[in-house]
Design an enzyme around this catalytic site. Structure first.
Site, PDB file in Angstrom:
ATOM      1  N   THR A  75       1.800   1.114   4.212  1.00 16.79           N
ATOM      2  CA  THR A  75       2.234   1.652   5.497  1.00 16.79           C
ATOM      3  C   THR A  75       1.450   2.897   5.891  1.00 16.79           C
ATOM      4  O   THR A  75       0.808   3.545   5.065  1.00 16.79           O
ATOM      5  CB  THR A  75       3.742   1.984   5.473  1.00 16.79           C
ATOM      6  OG1 THR A  75       3.978   3.024   4.521  1.00 16.79           O
ATOM      7  CG2 THR A  75       4.571   0.766   5.111  1.00 16.79           C
ATOM      8  N   ASP A  76       1.575   3.232   7.171  1.00 20.47           N
ATOM      9  CA  ASP A  76       0.953   4.445   7.685  1.00 20.47           C
ATOM     10  C   ASP A  76       1.995   5.574   7.703  1.00 20.47           C
ATOM     11  O   ASP A  76       3.098   5.413   7.164  1.00 20.47           O
ATOM     12  CB  ASP A  76       0.343   4.201   9.062  1.00 20.47           C
ATOM     13  CG  ASP A  76       1.360   3.766  10.115  1.00 20.47           C
ATOM     14  OD1 ASP A  76       2.582   3.985   9.921  1.00 20.47           O
ATOM     15  OD2 ASP A  76       0.945   3.209  11.143  1.00 20.47           O
ATOM     16  N   ALA A  77       1.670   6.682   8.339  1.00 21.87           N
ATOM     17  CA  ALA A  77       2.567   7.836   8.366  1.00 21.87           C
ATOM     18  C   ALA A  77       3.889   7.540   9.075  1.00 21.87           C
ATOM     19  O   ALA A  77       4.887   8.221   8.841  1.00 21.87           O
ATOM     20  CB  ALA A  77       1.870   9.025   9.024  1.00 21.87           C
TER      21      ALA A  77
END
Length: 140
Positions: free
Chosen positions: A22-24
């Site tokens: 996942t990203d931020a």
């Protein structure tokens, strides 16, 4: 005579979106879907008695030559997803595999895509798909 269309060869795997994918914003990065496609592809081949190691022992490789994904909705961290794979088309030396990724248990479609692979020999040149492989990958 009624023509009965054969169901395509299919398989599915369930996965959970890992934090590292996942990203931020905790949304699964677009590249993770291709990893999920590979997991489904590996398990499809294994379910047909064709683990990749067996294909390699026979002197073949099946490199990826095309990959496509159309993203419909985001998967997020810890979502459970099901990756469905079906054998699309078998050419002389190529194989197209189609994928659908959906959120479990609601069935929300997240992504559709496909990959194309070419069967190559040790010299890297395209080889005809052997009849026994074609039979296992074709609808029964």
């Amino acid at each position: 005579m009624v023509s009965r269309r054969r169901a395509p060869v299919a398989h599915s795997v369930r996965l959970r979106a890992r934090f590292a994918e996942t990203d931020a914003m905790r949304v699964v990065h677009h590249s993770a879907y291709f990893v999920w496609f590979e997991v489904a592809r590996t398990e499809l081949l294994r379910s047909l008695g064709l683990p990749y190691t067996e294909i390699q022992k026979r002197g073949f490789g099946i490199p990826l030559v095309e990959a496509f994904a159309n993203y419909k909705a985001p998967a997020k961290y810890d979502d459970e997803v099901e990756v469905k794979i079906t054998v699309g088309r078998i050419g002389r030396s190529s194989l197209r595999l189609d994928y659908e990724v959906a959120k479990v248990p609601v069935g929300e479609l997240l992504c559709v895509g496909h990959t194309v692979h070419v069967l190559v020999g040790g010299d890297g040149k395209p080889q005809k798909v052997p009849d026994d492989l074609r039979e296992r990958l074709s609808p029964s």
